[in-house]
Design a protein around this motif. Structure first.
Motif, PDB file in Angstrom:
ATOM      1  N   GLY A   1      -6.904  18.525 -21.466  1.00  0.00           N
ATOM      2  CA  GLY A   1      -5.685  18.950 -20.775  1.00  0.00           C
ATOM      3  C   GLY A   1      -5.972  19.228 -19.314  1.00  0.00           C
ATOM      4  O   GLY A   1      -5.238  18.798 -18.415  1.00  0.00           O
TER       5      GLY A   1
ATOM      6  N   ARG B   1      -6.594  16.047 -17.384  1.00  0.00           N
ATOM      7  CA  ARG B   1      -5.344  15.331 -17.143  1.00  0.00           C
ATOM      8  C   ARG B   1      -4.543  16.029 -16.057  1.00  0.00           C
ATOM      9  O   ARG B   1      -3.932  15.379 -15.218  1.00  0.00           O
ATOM     10  CB  ARG B   1      -4.539  15.259 -18.447  1.00  0.00           C
ATOM     11  CG  ARG B   1      -5.194  14.450 -19.517  1.00  0.00           C
ATOM     12  CD  ARG B   1      -4.859  12.972 -19.435  1.00  0.00           C
ATOM     13  NE  ARG B   1      -3.453  12.722 -19.730  1.00  0.00           N
ATOM     14  CZ  ARG B   1      -2.613  12.144 -18.894  1.00  0.00           C
ATOM     15  NH1 ARG B   1      -3.007  11.770 -17.705  1.00  0.00           N
ATOM     16  NH2 ARG B   1      -1.366  11.941 -19.235  1.00  0.00           N
TER      17      ARG B   1
ATOM     18  N   ARG C   1      -4.529   8.340 -17.995  1.00  0.00           N
ATOM     19  CA  ARG C   1      -4.747   8.041 -19.417  1.00  0.00           C
ATOM     20  C   ARG C   1      -5.809   6.968 -19.579  1.00  0.00           C
ATOM     21  O   ARG C   1      -6.629   7.033 -20.482  1.00  0.00           O
ATOM     22  CB  ARG C   1      -3.449   7.568 -20.062  1.00  0.00           C
ATOM     23  CG  ARG C   1      -2.524   8.723 -20.283  1.00  0.00           C
ATOM     24  CD  ARG C   1      -1.398   8.378 -21.232  1.00  0.00           C
ATOM     25  NE  ARG C   1      -0.756   9.628 -21.603  1.00  0.00           N
ATOM     26  CZ  ARG C   1       0.551   9.764 -21.798  1.00  0.00           C
ATOM     27  NH1 ARG C   1       1.351   8.735 -21.669  1.00  0.00           N
ATOM     28  NH2 ARG C   1       1.050  10.925 -22.127  1.00  0.00           N
TER      29      ARG C   1
ATOM     30  N   LYS D   1      -2.923  10.468 -25.819  1.00  0.00           N
ATOM     31  CA  LYS D   1      -1.543  10.843 -26.166  1.00  0.00           C
ATOM     32  C   LYS D   1      -1.305  12.345 -26.029  1.00  0.00           C
ATOM     33  O   LYS D   1      -0.160  12.789 -26.028  1.00  0.00           O
ATOM     34  CB  LYS D   1      -1.264  10.423 -27.615  1.00  0.00           C
ATOM     35  CG  LYS D   1      -0.624   9.059 -27.730  1.00  0.00           C
ATOM     36  CD  LYS D   1       0.053   8.918 -29.065  1.00  0.00           C
ATOM     37  CE  LYS D   1       0.205   7.455 -29.418  1.00  0.00           C
ATOM     38  NZ  LYS D   1      -0.113   7.223 -30.819  1.00  0.00           N
TER      39      LYS D   1
ATOM     40  N   ASP E   1      -0.406  15.866 -25.009  1.00  0.00           N
ATOM     41  CA  ASP E   1       0.464  16.355 -23.951  1.00  0.00           C
ATOM     42  C   ASP E   1      -0.320  17.338 -23.086  1.00  0.00           C
ATOM     43  O   ASP E   1      -0.994  18.220 -23.594  1.00  0.00           O
ATOM     44  CB  ASP E   1       1.676  17.050 -24.579  1.00  0.00           C
ATOM     45  CG  ASP E   1       2.621  17.526 -23.508  1.00  0.00           C
ATOM     46  OD1 ASP E   1       3.269  16.683 -22.883  1.00  0.00           O
ATOM     47  OD2 ASP E   1       2.687  18.759 -23.289  1.00  0.00           O
TER      48      ASP E   1
ATOM     49  N   THR F   1       0.550  21.157 -23.594  1.00  0.00           N
ATOM     50  CA  THR F   1       0.148  21.664 -24.900  1.00  0.00           C
ATOM     51  C   THR F   1      -1.367  21.773 -24.961  1.00  0.00           C
ATOM     52  O   THR F   1      -1.912  22.736 -25.504  1.00  0.00           O
ATOM     53  CB  THR F   1       0.598  20.689 -26.008  1.00  0.00           C
ATOM     54  OG1 THR F   1       1.719  19.953 -25.530  1.00  0.00           O
ATOM     55  CG2 THR F   1       0.936  21.421 -27.266  1.00  0.00           C
TER      56      THR F   1
ATOM     57  N   TYR G   1      13.986  23.332 -24.645  1.00  0.00           N
ATOM     58  CA  TYR G   1      12.973  23.085 -25.679  1.00  0.00           C
ATOM     59  C   TYR G   1      13.618  23.188 -27.043  1.00  0.00           C
ATOM     60  O   TYR G   1      14.587  23.912 -27.229  1.00  0.00           O
ATOM     61  CB  TYR G   1      11.853  24.130 -25.593  1.00  0.00           C
ATOM     62  CG  TYR G   1      10.996  23.979 -24.366  1.00  0.00           C
ATOM     63  CD1 TYR G   1      10.147  22.885 -24.224  1.00  0.00           C
ATOM     64  CD2 TYR G   1      11.048  24.931 -23.352  1.00  0.00           C
ATOM     65  CE1 TYR G   1       9.362  22.752 -23.094  1.00  0.00           C
ATOM     66  CE2 TYR G   1      10.272  24.796 -22.221  1.00  0.00           C
ATOM     67  CZ  TYR G   1       9.430  23.709 -22.093  1.00  0.00           C
ATOM     68  OH  TYR G   1       8.651  23.573 -20.994  1.00  0.00           O
TER      69      TYR G   1
ATOM     70  N   ASP H   1       5.555  18.589 -16.380  1.00  0.00           N
ATOM     71  CA  ASP H   1       6.548  18.574 -17.443  1.00  0.00           C
ATOM     72  C   ASP H   1       7.765  17.806 -16.943  1.00  0.00           C
ATOM     73  O   ASP H   1       8.117  17.884 -15.765  1.00  0.00           O
ATOM     74  CB  ASP H   1       6.940  20.033 -17.764  1.00  0.00           C
ATOM     75  CG  ASP H   1       7.309  20.190 -19.220  1.00  0.00           C
ATOM     76  OD1 ASP H   1       7.386  19.171 -19.928  1.00  0.00           O
ATOM     77  OD2 ASP H   1       7.511  21.341 -19.631  1.00  0.00           O
ATOM     78  N   ARG H   2       8.378  17.052 -17.851  1.00  0.00           N
ATOM     79  CA  ARG H   2       9.615  16.337 -17.487  1.00  0.00           C
ATOM     80  C   ARG H   2      10.786  17.303 -17.567  1.00  0.00           C
ATOM     81  O   ARG H   2      10.773  18.236 -18.360  1.00  0.00           O
ATOM     82  CB  ARG H   2       9.853  15.184 -18.461  1.00  0.00           C
ATOM     83  CG  ARG H   2       8.943  14.008 -18.211  1.00  0.00           C
ATOM     84  CD  ARG H   2       9.427  12.810 -19.008  1.00  0.00           C
ATOM     85  NE  ARG H   2       8.734  11.598 -18.587  1.00  0.00           N
ATOM     86  CZ  ARG H   2       9.084  10.892 -17.523  1.00  0.00           C
ATOM     87  NH1 ARG H   2      10.110  11.266 -16.774  1.00  0.00           N
ATOM     88  NH2 ARG H   2       8.409   9.805 -17.189  1.00  0.00           N
TER      89      ARG H   2
ATOM     90  N   GLU I   1       4.792   8.332 -15.921  1.00  0.00           N
ATOM     91  CA  GLU I   1       3.743   9.277 -16.283  1.00  0.00           C
ATOM     92  C   GLU I   1       2.495   9.038 -15.440  1.00  0.00           C
ATOM     93  O   GLU I   1       1.883   9.969 -14.935  1.00  0.00           O
ATOM     94  CB  GLU I   1       3.429   9.096 -17.778  1.00  0.00           C
ATOM     95  CG  GLU I   1       2.760  10.285 -18.436  1.00  0.00           C
ATOM     96  CD  GLU I   1       1.299  10.408 -18.112  1.00  0.00           C
ATOM     97  OE1 GLU I   1       0.820  11.553 -18.088  1.00  0.00           O
ATOM     98  OE2 GLU I   1       0.637   9.367 -17.866  1.00  0.00           O
TER      99      GLU I   1
END
Lengths: 842, 261
Positions: free
Chosen positions: A747, A750, A756, A832, A834, A837, B30, B74-75, B93
């Protein structure tokens, strides 16, 4: 606690899934091997029982020979008059004379080669045999034959067709009947040809002799009593066996050839399981490390270390038991696949329904369960040592560090293994080589965590070109040496076995080819079947010798003899003509001395037994029992290889000890200036009515010798592929788990701008690196083991080691590419994730 | 729109503070159906360039979501996020990743560093990911400012929590990004290390005109900023220039009451 175990296993099912697959694959292998060999044994048993049908007693020449190389040693023919003597014995109701042996079948000019034997026999109906005519009539004349239905169908032969049958002699016969055998159309993998007694004797070159006599006892006679009585009447020259015993003996001989398959399959299954064990231990190790805080919480809440241990082992038991059950189910199906594989590699395996015994199921279940639990013991013990206070610690668990003790233990083990290997190899002690190999593996396992980071640093140097992803991939493998080591170890082990087999295979082929170098003949005529005993009519040699293109010929024969109770082989040659077609190097005595009797032995045999020219050797022959033969010469081992055996007699001596009258090989030297191709055509024409005579040149002969080795090697290599597959699953599993562990790090990467694609490259690079480490270690290990084994096998002979470089490079390249493939799924999963998260993950 | 580029203002006292980032009517929800939470409910905010802005609000007010939206992590569901002249909601992205790498810096509450890399390598990470080398003079200056000179070759595990966060600040600043986002950067630090870190952030704005956006719930931390933006129920409800702990505390106390807005 047990409920906690269950819910834990279910909660971590995705993490345990690949472990489950590894257990199941290993078990499937074991079960598949057992089912296949059980099936083959049963089918062979049935086959010979059926053939023996209603026969109570079988009388043959007694020969103290066990069967060799899966071929029943040919016994001396029985005199025809014996039939009457047996028929005249009180208590015998019916008698039949039998002439039988192996033959060759030609349909429309083409040789039919079944995977198994082509059996020539004497026709008889019930009650002697289980043959039942489906069409036509029994063979009665000199040109009539009955064929089994299955062969007739496969070769499109119908009643009235003409087929050629060759054994010692060759005849064209008319198919007058088609028979079923028991309830089946025929015997698996075999052709059955049945003629009347006289025709069979003619074809087999028996004269009026018989191969066996079958007797049926009168209704009120006790068979064992009759057997004793007959044995007493006939004396020790003849063996009286009960029909069932004879069938069992024949079946045993046939089963010999598949017993080595069982050993190979089970050894490979064992390798698969060991590779799987690494994967299982690794998975449990990682999952438990990830759960260390949870475990600490349990401990803080009052769970004892023993309870944690039990809980973890319970989880392993659950995975092992279900995995083994799944693997057992798959294994039964896998037996079909294995049979297909073995058949395509040229092994004669009977078909038929699969035999699944309770023992097979039990072995599969126990092996899988036990292995999983044993593999989980290490991680479980580590888990039980988690201190309650770790629940409160915020930091991530520190990766295991390698200890100095490990390095020292490993190096000491390694030194002992190498020393033992050198000693065992030079003294030719195979158990010693085996022990050294086991020690060496142990040393590598111990040293793994110390070596892996070092290997990773050097092997992974090119990864720096990939920038940060490459560098991080390399660091990831260095960071947790124990994990990297056990992941790589599994693959390394599988690759070591492949390397071992490849090197042994190519070396054996080289040895086989080297044997041919001593042969100088331009062409050779051999039986087209590869078996050693099947032979050529002496007529073939005579016709070839009379050709105008031919300068010299020399024929050889093979025979079996008993060497202090074990069956051994010898070669009979013509000492006068042999030097014209082969370069035989004598280290002592002369070849021509063979003319006056005696034996020439190989140098290695002379050294091993302490024999020299002038000494005598006790040899037991089928015809005249034990004889003392004088050693008249010693030849070097290369010459012995060219002769195929270590003991050489003259053809004259052979004739006094053996009744067989067939040649094995006719070596042909052509006249100067004769074109090889034209000579070949002339030879072919001269022996056209001997369809089993194959004409080969040096290259073809060498290829023929190597073909069998090659097929077996390729079968083993394919099967080892499964072990590699399991190991690759290990890489996928370890990476997938380590990505779960590194979620936050990913995370973070990224968030600060790793794309990616870069992330996928990072994970992929790690997989490739692990595979590369395994390839380097595996190939090195395999080479050492192969060198030790070859040296041990060669004993006093010069050691021949051929490293198939191209093949090994292909193995390494495939492993690395497969590593890349193994990394695909974890890489995609990592990409993949997120970002938010991932960062928020605890 | 190039005039909106904050990178053109690298000195502390720009005569007219330009806008480095802007959120216009941003909505972010959310969950689904009845469990839907509107984390941002039409939030509007302008982040001035060359300033240190603190974002405050009670738990669940949407302050983290707002910063994640501004940072392209975040979108958003509707509205617009502009970073300089770039409309983030229109980017793929991959483009957002590259934008983060090249134009933004991040400091998180914890786990800021890649364990396998040394402090120096961690600082240089955004640049090396882009295949670039850090400017040696700027790197030396940053290291000196953060007092990390002796620790450059250490791995994160060998650094204290305060040192780790300073390395993270160094990494956030190394590429001279348009904006540095800091999400509770002092949350895991003792008060002394926290204060030191906040001074570094303030100095970065004062000395180099670095735009910084910091999410915090600590009034003392917020007082290091040039201005404070207050959020409640997914909207910006208040702003405060030149905050002190006392003024911030007064505003937050007011916000925490049910009908505070």
């Amino acid at each position: 606690m047990w409920r906690l175990t269950l819910s834990n296993a279910i909660a971590h099912r995705s993490r345990l899934a690949l472990t489950w697959v590894a257990v199941a694959l290993g078990v499937a292998f074991v079960v598949g091997g057992l089912v296949l060999t059980d099936t083959s044994s049963r089918v062979l048993d049935d086959q010979f029982r059926t053939a023996a049908a209603g026969v109570d007693l079988t009388i043959r020449s007694s020969a103290g020979f066990d069967s060799a190389m899966g071929v029943e040693v040919q016994r001396d023919p029985l005199p025809a008059t014996l039939t009457d003597r047996i028929a005249g014995t009180a208590g015998v109701a019916k008698v039949r004379a039998v002439a039988g042996g192996s033959a060759q079948l030609q349909v429309r000019g083409k040789t039919v080669t079944p995977k198994g034997p082509t059996l020539l026999g004497t026709w008889a109906g019930s009650p002697f045999t289980a043959y039942t005519l489906r069409a036509g009539h029994a063979p009665t004349g000199a040109d009539e034959v009955v064929l089994d239905v299955a062969t007739a169908k496969a070769e499109h032969v119908t009643l009235g067709d003409r087929i050629t049958v060759s054994a010692t002699a060759s005849r064209t016969l008319r198919v007058v009947g088609l028979t079923q055998i028991g309830d089946a159309d025929g015997l698996p993998n075999s052709n059955v040809l049945l003629t009347d007694l006289h025709t069979a004797q003619l074809l087999l070159g028996l004269g009026t002799g018989l191969t066996s006599i079958e007797a049926i006892a009168a209704d009120d006679v006790n068979v064992p009593d009759l057997r004793t009585r007959l044995a007493a009447t006939l004396g020790i020259t003849y063996a009286v066996t009960s029909g069932q015993d004879a069938a069992a003996a024949s079946a045993d001989a046939a089963k010999q050839s598949i017993s080595y398959l069982r050993i190979v399959l089970l050894a490979l299954a064992g390798a698969g399981l060991v590779v799987g064990a690494f994967l299982i231990a690794n998975t449990f190790g990682i999952v438990l490390t990830q759960r260390s805080r949870e475990l600490a919480l349990l401990r803080a809440a009052g769970a004892t270390g023993r309870q944690v241990l039990t809980s973890v082992l319970g989880e392993a038991l659950l995975v092992g038991l279900t995995g083994a059950a799944g693997g057992t189910a798959v294994g039964v199906g896998a037996a079909y696949g294995l049979r297909g594989l073995a058949k395509s590699a040229g092994l004669a395996l009977p078909g038929g329904a699969l035999t699944v015994t309770g023992r097979t199921l039990l072995v599969g279940l126990i092996a899988g369960t036990l292995l999983t639990v044993l593999a989980a013991v290490g991680p479980a013990r580590r888990a039980a040592r988690v201190a309650p206070v770790q629940a409160m610690r915020a930091s991530d668990p520190a990766p295991a560090t390698t200890k100095r003790g490990r390095l020292i233990t490993g190096l000491v083990l390694f030194a002992i293994a190498v020393a033992l290997m050198v000693v065992a190899a030079t003294t030719g002690s195979m158990p010693g080589v085996g022990a050294a190999a086991a020690l060496l593996l142990g040393a590598v396992v111990v040293l793994g965590p110390v070596l892996a980071p070092r290997l990773a640093r050097s092997v992974g140097r090119p990864l720096n070109r990939l920038g940060v992803p490459g560098q991080l991939a390399r660091e990831a493998t260095v960071r947790n040496p124990r994990r990297t080591a056990s992941t790589a170890m599994a693959l390394a082990l599988a690759l070591a076995l492949i390397t071992f087999v490849a090197v042994i295979g190519s070396s054996v082929k080289a040895i086989a080819a080297a044997g041919g170098e001593a042969i100088t003949a331009d062409l050779m005529v051999q039986s087209s079947r590869e078996e050693m005993l099947g032979g050529l009519s002496p007529e073939v040699g005579q016709r070839v010798a009379n050709l105008p293109q031919v300068a010299d010929t020399s024929t050889t024969r093979y025979g079996h003899w008993l060497d202090q109770g074990t069956t051994s082989a010898l070669t009979a040659v013509d000492p006068n003509t042999l030097p014209k077609v082969a370069k035989v190097t004598m280290t002592d005595g002369t070849l021509t001395a063979l003319q006056d009797g005696g034996v020439v032995i190989a140098d290695s045999v002379a050294k091993e037994r302490g024999l020299a020219v002038g000494d005598t050797l006790a040899m037991t022959f089928p015809r005249d029992g034990q004889q003392q033969l004088r050693v008249v010469g010693v030849m070097d081992d290369r010459s012995a290889q060219a002769m195929s055996t270590n003991y050489v007699l003259s053809l004259g001596t052979y004739a006094t000890h053996y009744s067989e009258n067939v040649d094995a090989t006719v070596y042909v030297a052509l006249k100067d200036g004769v074109d090889g191709k034209q000579a070949r055509v002339a030879l072919r024409a001269a022996v056209a009515d001997f369809p089993n005579a194959a004409i080969r040149d040096q290259g073809e002969a060498a290829a023929g010798r190597a073909a069998a080795t090659e097929q077996v090697i390729s079968l083993i290599t394919v099967l080892l592929g499964f072990a590699v597959l399991i190991a690759l699953l290990g890489i996928t599993n370890t990476l997938a788990l380590s990505i779960v562990e590194r979620t936050r790090e990913i995370g973070l990467l990224r968030a600060v701008g790793m794309t990616r694609a870069q992330l996928r490259r990072m994970v992929g690079a790690e997989a490739v690196l692990v595979a590369a480490i395994a390839a380097v270690a595996g190939v090195a290990l395999g080479l050492v083991l192969a060198a030790g084994t070859l040296a041990g096998l060669a004993a006093d002979n010069p050691v021949v080691i051929r490293v198939p470089a191209v093949q090994l490079i292909a193995v390494v390249a495939t492993a690395v590419l497969a590593g890349l493939a193994a990394g695909l799924v974890p890489a995609r999963r990592a990409a993949k994730l997120d970002v938010l998260t991932a960062i928020a993950t605890q | 729109m190039t005039t909106l580029h904050a990178t053109s203002f690298k000195h502390a006292s720009a005569p007219f503070p330009t806008i480095a980032a802007r959120a216009i009517d941003v909505v972010k929800t959310y969950g689904r159906d009845e469990a839907t939470v509107r984390a941002l409910d039409g939030a509007n905010v302008a982040i001035p360039a060359g300033r240190f802005t603190a974002v405050m609000g009670p738990s669940g007010s949407g302050k983290s979501t707002l910063v994640h939206a501004l940072a392209g992590l975040d979108r958003i569901d509707s509205g617009q996020v502009l970073l300089g002249g770039t409309d983030l909601s229109a980017l793929s992205e991959r483009d957002r990743t590259l934008l983060r790498r090249d134009r933004l810096g991040f400091v998180f509450q914890s786990f800021n560093l890649v364990p396998a890399l040394t402090a120096a390598e961690n600082i240089a990470l955004p640049l090396t990911l882009a295949g670039k080398k850090p400017d040696p003079a700027w790197q030396a200056e940053l290291v000196a400012m953060l007092g990390l000179g002796a620790r450059l070759n250490h791995r994160p595990a060998q650094l204290s929590g305060g040192q780790q966060q300073r390395v993270a600040v160094g990494r956030a600043l190394i590429a001279r990004p348009d904006i540095v986002f800091a999400d509770e950067p002092t949350g895991n630090l003792d008060s002394r290390s926290g204060a030191a870190l906040l001074r570094f952030l303030r100095d970065a704005t004062r000395s180099y005109g670095q735009t910084i956006v910091m999410v915090t719930h600590d009034p003392v931390a917020a007082s290091y900023a040039d201005q404070v933006v207050f959020l409640a129920d997914g909207r910006v409800v208040d702003e405060l220039a030149n905050p002190t702990p006392e003024t911030v505390l007064a505003r937050t106390a007011h916000l925490d009451t049910p009908d505070g807005k």
